[in-house]
Design an enzyme around this catalytic site. Sequence first.
Site, PDB file in Angstrom:
ATOM      1  N   TYR A   1      10.982   8.844   1.584  1.00 45.02           N
ATOM      2  CA  TYR A   1      10.971   7.741   0.612  1.00 45.02           C
ATOM      3  C   TYR A   1      11.716   8.055  -0.685  1.00 45.02           C
ATOM      4  CZ  TYR A   1       7.507   5.850   3.821  1.00 45.02           C
ATOM      5  OH  TYR A   1       6.877   5.373   4.947  1.00 45.02           O
TER       6      TYR A   1
ATOM      7  N   GLU B   1      12.163  -9.395   2.811  1.00 44.29           N
ATOM      8  CA  GLU B   1      11.467  -8.188   3.281  1.00 44.29           C
ATOM      9  C   GLU B   1      12.305  -6.960   2.951  1.00 44.29           C
ATOM     10  OE1 GLU B   1      10.338  -8.139   7.443  1.00 44.29           O
ATOM     11  OE2 GLU B   1      10.351  -5.949   7.475  1.00 44.29           O
TER      12      GLU B   1
ATOM     13  N   ASN C   1       8.105  -5.419  -0.575  1.00 41.04           N
ATOM     14  CA  ASN C   1       7.932  -4.248   0.285  1.00 41.04           C
ATOM     15  C   ASN C   1       6.449  -4.199   0.622  1.00 41.04           C
ATOM     16  OD1 ASN C   1       7.690  -1.859   1.618  1.00 41.04           O
ATOM     17  ND2 ASN C   1       8.964  -0.678   0.200  1.00 41.04           N
TER      18      ASN C   1
ATOM     19  N   ARG D   1      12.520   5.046  12.926  1.00 43.44           N
ATOM     20  CA  ARG D   1      11.274   5.807  12.837  1.00 43.44           C
ATOM     21  C   ARG D   1      10.356   5.494  14.036  1.00 43.44           C
ATOM     22  NH1 ARG D   1       8.884   5.092   7.062  1.00 43.44           N
ATOM     23  NH2 ARG D   1       7.632   6.834   7.811  1.00 43.44           N
TER      24      ARG D   1
ATOM     25  N   HIS E   1      12.447  -2.500   2.718  1.00 42.87           N
ATOM     26  CA  HIS E   1      11.897  -1.172   2.996  1.00 42.87           C
ATOM     27  C   HIS E   1      12.824  -0.117   2.426  1.00 42.87           C
ATOM     28  CE1 HIS E   1       8.998  -2.953   5.636  1.00 42.87           C
ATOM     29  NE2 HIS E   1       9.979  -3.641   6.177  1.00 42.87           N
ATOM     30  N   LEU E   2      12.236   0.953   1.934  1.00 39.89           N
ATOM     31  CA  LEU E   2      13.036   2.096   1.483  1.00 39.89           C
ATOM     32  C   LEU E   2      13.689   2.778   2.676  1.00 39.89           C
ATOM     33  CD1 LEU E   2      10.197   3.164  -0.800  1.00 39.89           C
ATOM     34  CD2 LEU E   2      12.510   3.079  -1.719  1.00 39.89           C
ATOM     35  N   SER E   3      12.883   3.012   3.701  1.00 39.05           N
ATOM     36  CA  SER E   3      13.365   3.746   4.876  1.00 39.05           C
ATOM     37  C   SER E   3      13.931   2.777   5.908  1.00 39.05           C
ATOM     38  CB  SER E   3      12.200   4.547   5.487  1.00 39.05           C
ATOM     39  OG  SER E   3      11.189   3.668   5.952  1.00 39.05           O
TER      40      SER E   3
ATOM     41  N   ASP F   1       1.106 -15.334   6.984  1.00 40.23           N
ATOM     42  CA  ASP F   1       0.696 -16.716   6.748  1.00 40.23           C
ATOM     43  C   ASP F   1       0.913 -17.114   5.281  1.00 40.23           C
ATOM     44  OD1 ASP F   1       0.011 -17.033   9.391  1.00 40.23           O
ATOM     45  OD2 ASP F   1      -2.159 -16.979   9.066  1.00 40.23           O
TER      46      ASP F   1
ATOM     47  N   PRO G   1       0.788  -1.222   0.000  1.00 42.08           N
ATOM     48  CA  PRO G   1       0.000   0.000   0.000  1.00 42.08           C
ATOM     49  C   PRO G   1       0.828   1.282   0.000  1.00 42.08           C
ATOM     50  CG  PRO G   1      -0.101  -1.069   2.138  1.00 42.08           C
ATOM     51  CD  PRO G   1       0.545  -2.042   1.194  1.00 42.08           C
ATOM     52  N   ASN G   2       0.346   2.224  -0.792  1.00 38.58           N
ATOM     53  CA  ASN G   2       0.880   3.590  -0.897  1.00 38.58           C
ATOM     54  C   ASN G   2       2.203   3.673  -1.660  1.00 38.58           C
ATOM     55  OD1 ASN G   2      -1.242   4.925   0.658  1.00 38.58           O
ATOM     56  ND2 ASN G   2      -0.424   3.770   2.384  1.00 38.58           N
TER      57      ASN G   2
ATOM     58  N   ARG H   1       5.067  10.959  -2.483  1.00 37.58           N
ATOM     59  CA  ARG H   1       4.725  10.642  -1.089  1.00 37.58           C
ATOM     60  C   ARG H   1       5.943  10.893  -0.188  1.00 37.58           C
ATOM     61  NH1 ARG H   1       4.535   4.550   1.389  1.00 37.58           N
ATOM     62  NH2 ARG H   1       3.737   5.145   3.424  1.00 37.58           N
TER      63      ARG H   1
ATOM     64  N   ALA I   1       2.942  -0.653   5.054  1.00 39.12           N
ATOM     65  CA  ALA I   1       2.425  -0.685   6.429  1.00 39.12           C
ATOM     66  C   ALA I   1       1.926  -2.070   6.842  1.00 39.12           C
ATOM     67  CB  ALA I   1       1.314   0.343   6.581  1.00 39.12           C
TER      68      ALA I   1
ATOM     69  N   ARG J   1       6.680   1.024  13.815  1.00 37.04           N
ATOM     70  CA  ARG J   1       7.345   0.449  12.629  1.00 37.04           C
ATOM     71  C   ARG J   1       8.494  -0.484  13.001  1.00 37.04           C
ATOM     72  NH1 ARG J   1       5.164   3.688   8.452  1.00 37.04           N
ATOM     73  NH2 ARG J   1       4.704   5.764   9.239  1.00 37.04           N
TER      74      ARG J   1
HETATM   75  C1  DQA Z   1       7.978   1.218   4.090  1.00 37.01           C
HETATM   76  C2  DQA Z   1       8.020   1.418   5.609  1.00 37.01           C
HETATM   77  C3  DQA Z   1       6.646   1.197   6.215  1.00 37.01           C
HETATM   78  O1  DQA Z   1       6.698   1.408   7.626  1.00 37.01           O
HETATM   79  C4  DQA Z   1       5.646   2.154   5.623  1.00 37.01           C
HETATM   80  O2  DQA Z   1       4.360   1.917   6.136  1.00 37.01           O
HETATM   81  C5  DQA Z   1       5.641   2.135   4.141  1.00 37.01           C
HETATM   82  C6  DQA Z   1       6.914   2.066   3.440  1.00 37.01           C
HETATM   83  C7  DQA Z   1       9.333   1.568   3.447  1.00 37.01           C
HETATM   84  O3  DQA Z   1       9.541   1.168   2.289  1.00 37.01           O
HETATM   85  O4  DQA Z   1      10.154   2.257   4.045  1.00 37.01           O
HETATM   86  O5  DQA Z   1       4.612   2.247   3.514  1.00 37.01           O
HETATM   87  O6  DQA Z   1       7.722  -0.158   3.821  1.00 37.01           O
END
Ligand code: DQA
Length: 146
Positions: A22, A97, A73, A106, A99-101, A86, A9-10, A17, A76, A110
């Site tokens: 990001y 797994e 990725n 943070r 993540h960009l950040s 699952d 998502p997002n 964003r 959230a 998270r």
């Molecule tokens: C994220 C980190 C998550 O906490 C956040 O909700 C995102 C992006 C990242 O790529 O840093 O949507 O996965």
Amino acid sequence: MKILVLNGPNLNLLGQREPDIYGVSTLADIESMCLDTGRDIGVELGFAQSNHEGALVDAIQGAPGTYDGIVLNAGAYTHSSIAIRDAISATTLPVLELHLSNVHAREGFRHHSMIAPVCIGVIGGFGATGYLLALRAMANHLGADR
Ligand code: DQA
């Protein structure tokens, strides 16, 4: 050797964003960078993004047979989704797994990942470059790294 790059998502909003967190690259920019890396290391790629938890579960369930590994990725949903955890546990494919950040630098919510225990490893904090690192790590894991 084929890797699925799956975004939650997002992440369709990348570029606009919270660019201070990001970065300024769009998802299309990142996918194009991934294709360059895929060519470098001799790995085929597929891409998918959804804002919907069930669609991400469907993508994970549907990957075997077409893909050999998944770079995920989960946005959230990383921090909340038992359903995605699952699906990862149930799949025969390795999942990384991503993540960009740096989620550990943070907010406290998270810091916990639902999915990390069922993934082969975690990469975060390197912005868009993390996708390229993740592809190399997955290719190495799969034994296809050149
Ligand atoms: C994220 C980190 C998550 O906490 C956040 O909700 C995102 C992006 C990242 O790529 O840093 O949507 O996965």
